[in-house]
Design an enzyme around this catalytic site. Structure first.
Site, mmCIF file in Angstrom:
data_model
loop_
_atom_site.group_PDB
_atom_site.id
_atom_site.type_symbol
_atom_site.label_atom_id
_atom_site.label_comp_id
_atom_site.label_asym_id
_atom_site.label_seq_id
_atom_site.Cartn_x
_atom_site.Cartn_y
_atom_site.Cartn_z
ATOM 1 N N ASN A 7 4.550 3.649 3.966
ATOM 2 C CA ASN A 7 5.028 4.702 4.856
ATOM 3 C C ASN A 7 5.729 5.733 3.970
ATOM 4 O O ASN A 7 6.854 5.513 3.527
ATOM 5 C CB ASN A 7 6.013 4.103 5.881
ATOM 6 C CG ASN A 7 6.667 5.177 6.739
ATOM 7 O OD1 ASN A 7 6.234 6.328 6.739
ATOM 8 N ND2 ASN A 7 7.709 4.805 7.462
ATOM 9 N N TRP A 8 5.026 6.823 3.702
ATOM 10 C CA TRP A 8 5.568 7.814 2.757
ATOM 11 C C TRP A 8 6.614 8.718 3.408
ATOM 12 O O TRP A 8 7.228 9.531 2.729
ATOM 13 C CB TRP A 8 4.429 8.650 2.170
ATOM 14 C CG TRP A 8 3.581 7.883 1.200
ATOM 15 C CD1 TRP A 8 3.889 6.692 0.594
ATOM 16 C CD2 TRP A 8 2.278 8.247 0.700
ATOM 17 N NE1 TRP A 8 2.870 6.300 -0.244
ATOM 18 C CE2 TRP A 8 1.868 7.225 -0.192
ATOM 19 C CE3 TRP A 8 1.426 9.327 0.928
ATOM 20 C CZ2 TRP A 8 0.638 7.278 -0.860
ATOM 21 C CZ3 TRP A 8 0.197 9.372 0.269
ATOM 22 C CH2 TRP A 8 -0.190 8.359 -0.622
ATOM 23 N N LYS A 9 6.782 8.622 4.705
ATOM 24 C CA LYS A 9 7.761 9.452 5.425
ATOM 25 C C LYS A 9 7.546 10.928 5.056
ATOM 26 O O LYS A 9 6.412 11.335 4.893
ATOM 27 C CB LYS A 9 9.179 8.961 5.122
ATOM 28 C CG LYS A 9 9.313 7.443 5.312
ATOM 29 C CD LYS A 9 10.714 6.947 5.262
ATOM 30 C CE LYS A 9 10.717 5.437 5.462
ATOM 31 N NZ LYS A 9 12.041 4.849 5.492
ATOM 32 N N GLU A 95 13.654 5.655 12.287
ATOM 33 C CA GLU A 95 14.061 7.056 12.058
ATOM 34 C C GLU A 95 13.617 7.946 13.216
ATOM 35 O O GLU A 95 14.305 8.896 13.583
ATOM 36 C CB GLU A 95 13.468 7.545 10.724
ATOM 37 C CG GLU A 95 14.193 6.914 9.544
ATOM 38 C CD GLU A 95 13.327 6.694 8.325
ATOM 39 O OE1 GLU A 95 12.237 7.297 8.238
ATOM 40 O OE2 GLU A 95 13.741 5.899 7.456
ATOM 41 N N GLY A 170 15.870 1.577 3.559
ATOM 42 C CA GLY A 170 16.323 2.582 2.596
ATOM 43 C C GLY A 170 17.669 2.280 1.965
ATOM 44 O O GLY A 170 18.250 3.138 1.304
ATOM 45 N N SER A 206 13.588 -2.156 2.568
ATOM 46 C CA SER A 206 13.923 -2.375 1.148
ATOM 47 C C SER A 206 13.051 -3.427 0.467
ATOM 48 O O SER A 206 13.522 -4.183 -0.394
ATOM 49 C CB SER A 206 15.408 -2.720 0.985
ATOM 50 O OG SER A 206 16.208 -1.633 1.423
ATOM 51 N N GLY A 227 8.650 1.623 2.467
ATOM 52 C CA GLY A 227 9.045 3.028 2.361
ATOM 53 C C GLY A 227 9.243 3.415 0.910
ATOM 54 O O GLY A 227 8.297 3.748 0.188
HETATM 55 P P1 PGA Z 1 12.289 1.255 2.853
HETATM 56 O O1 PGA Z 1 11.676 1.840 4.193
HETATM 57 O O2 PGA Z 1 11.239 0.405 2.220
HETATM 58 O O3 PGA Z 1 12.650 2.473 2.020
HETATM 59 O O4 PGA Z 1 13.499 0.465 3.215
HETATM 60 C C1 PGA Z 1 10.921 1.003 5.024
HETATM 61 C C2 PGA Z 1 10.514 1.751 6.253
HETATM 62 O O5 PGA Z 1 11.249 2.641 6.672
HETATM 63 O O6 PGA Z 1 9.462 1.477 6.831
#
Ligand code: PGA
Length: 246
Positions: A7-9, A95, A170, A206, A227
Site C-alpha cells: 500500500n504505497w499510500k 487513514e 507507521g 509496521s 505500508g
Molecule cells: P505501515 O502501514 O506498514 O507503514 O505500518 C501499513 C498500512 O497502513 O497498511
C-alpha cells in the site's frame, strides 16, 4: 494462497512507481503460493498496469467511491478502476476512517458496489491504542465487521480481511505475535460463526524484513498489508522472500 500487498499510500509518483516495478520484476517471483499486489496512487494506475502486463504481479487501488457514476467531484468509480485491469481495492484503511470520515456504513456500500462489479476488496479493520487500553479490541472489531459485512454477497469474488491495529501503523512498532495470534483466532471464529466466511486474514502495521518471518509463522496469518516497508523495493522483496521460505 498467501498475499503480499503493497500500500504505497500518497507516495511514489509515476516514474518512481515504474522504477519500482522494473526492479521488482527482475527478481525471482516464481512462487505460485504467494500473490503480490501493488496498490499505487490513482494517477499511477495506468502506467503501473502497463508495466505489470507480462508479470504475475496484480494491481490494487487504495479506495473507490460507493456510487458507480455521477456528480461526485474528485472521486473514482469501479468502472474507472476496471479500465486498468485493477482487480483489487483496499477499503476502510484506518487513514481513510480517520482523515476522511469513512464509516462502517459507507464501507458496507463500497463493499456492495465493489463486489457487484467484480472487483476483489481488501477490507481493513483495527482498534486504536485507547480502545486496546480499555479492553475494547474485540468489541470494536466485531462492530466494524458487523456493519461492513452486513448482507454482502461475495459471489465469485475474493475478499481479504486485513487486521491492522491503528497503533501499529507507521509507528515502527508492530503488534506482538501473541496479540496477532489472539486477534486472528478471534476473527476466524467470528467470521465463520456469524457470516459463514472462511477468508484469508492478513496482518498490517509496521511489517518489516526483520519481523515478517515471525509474523508469517503465526497460524492463521495469510499475508501482509505493507505500508512503509513497501516503498523500498529491496525491503519489500525481502519480506516476500521471508513469506515464501516458510
Ligand atoms: P505501515 O502501514 O506498514 O507503514 O505500518 C501499513 C498500512 O497502513 O497498511
Amino acid at each position: 494462497m498467501r498475499y503480499c500487498i503493497a500500500n504505497w499510500k500518497m507516495n511514489l509518483n509515476i516514474s518512481e512507481s515504474i522504477d519500482f516495478i522494473r526492479s521488482l520484476s527482475k527478481k525471482n517471483l516464481q512462487n505460485n503460493k504467494t500473490t503480490i499486489i501493488l496498490s499505487p496512487s490513482f494517477t499511477s494506475l495506468s502506467d503501473v498496469s502497463k508495466g505489470l502486463k507480462k508479470t504475475k504481479i496484480q494491481l490494487g487501488a487504495q479506495n473507490v467511491n460507493s456510487n458507480t457514476h455521477g456528480s461526485y467531484t474528485g472521486e473514482i468509480s469501479v468502472s474507472m478502476l476496471k479500465e486498468f485491469e485493477c482487480g483489487w481495492v483496499i477499503l476502510g484503511h484506518s487513514e481513510r476512517r480517520q482523515y476522511f470520515n469513512e464509516e462502517d456504513v459507507i464501507l458496507n456500500d463500497k463493499l456492495n458496489t465493489v463486489l457487484a462489479n467484480g472487483l476483489n476488496p481488501i477490507l481493513c479493520i483495527g482498534e486504536s491504542f485507547d480502545q486496546r487500553k480499555n479492553n475494547e479490541t474485540f468489541s470494536v472489531l466485531k462492530h466494524q465487521l458487523d456493519i461492513a459485512l452486513n448482507n454482502i454477497e461475495i459471489g465469485n469474488n475474493k475478499i481479504l480481511l486485513a487486521y491492522e491495529p491503528v497503533w501499529a501503523i507507521g509507528t515502527g512498532l508492530a503488534a506482538t505475535t501473541d496479540i496477532i495470534s489472539e486477534v486472528i483466532n478471534y476473527l476466524k471464529e467470528y467470521l465463520m460463526q456469524n457470516f459463514s466466511l472462511n477468508i484469508p486474514i492478513l496482518y498490517g502495521g509496521s511489517v518489516s524484513k526483520e519481523n515478517s518471518s515471525a509474523i508469517i509463522d503465526i497460524k492463521g496469518v495469510d499475508g501482509f498489508l505493507i505500508g512503509t516497508s513497501s516503498l523500498d523495493v529491496n525491503e519489500f522483496y525481502d519480506i516476500y522472500l521471508n513469506m515464501i521460505k516458510r
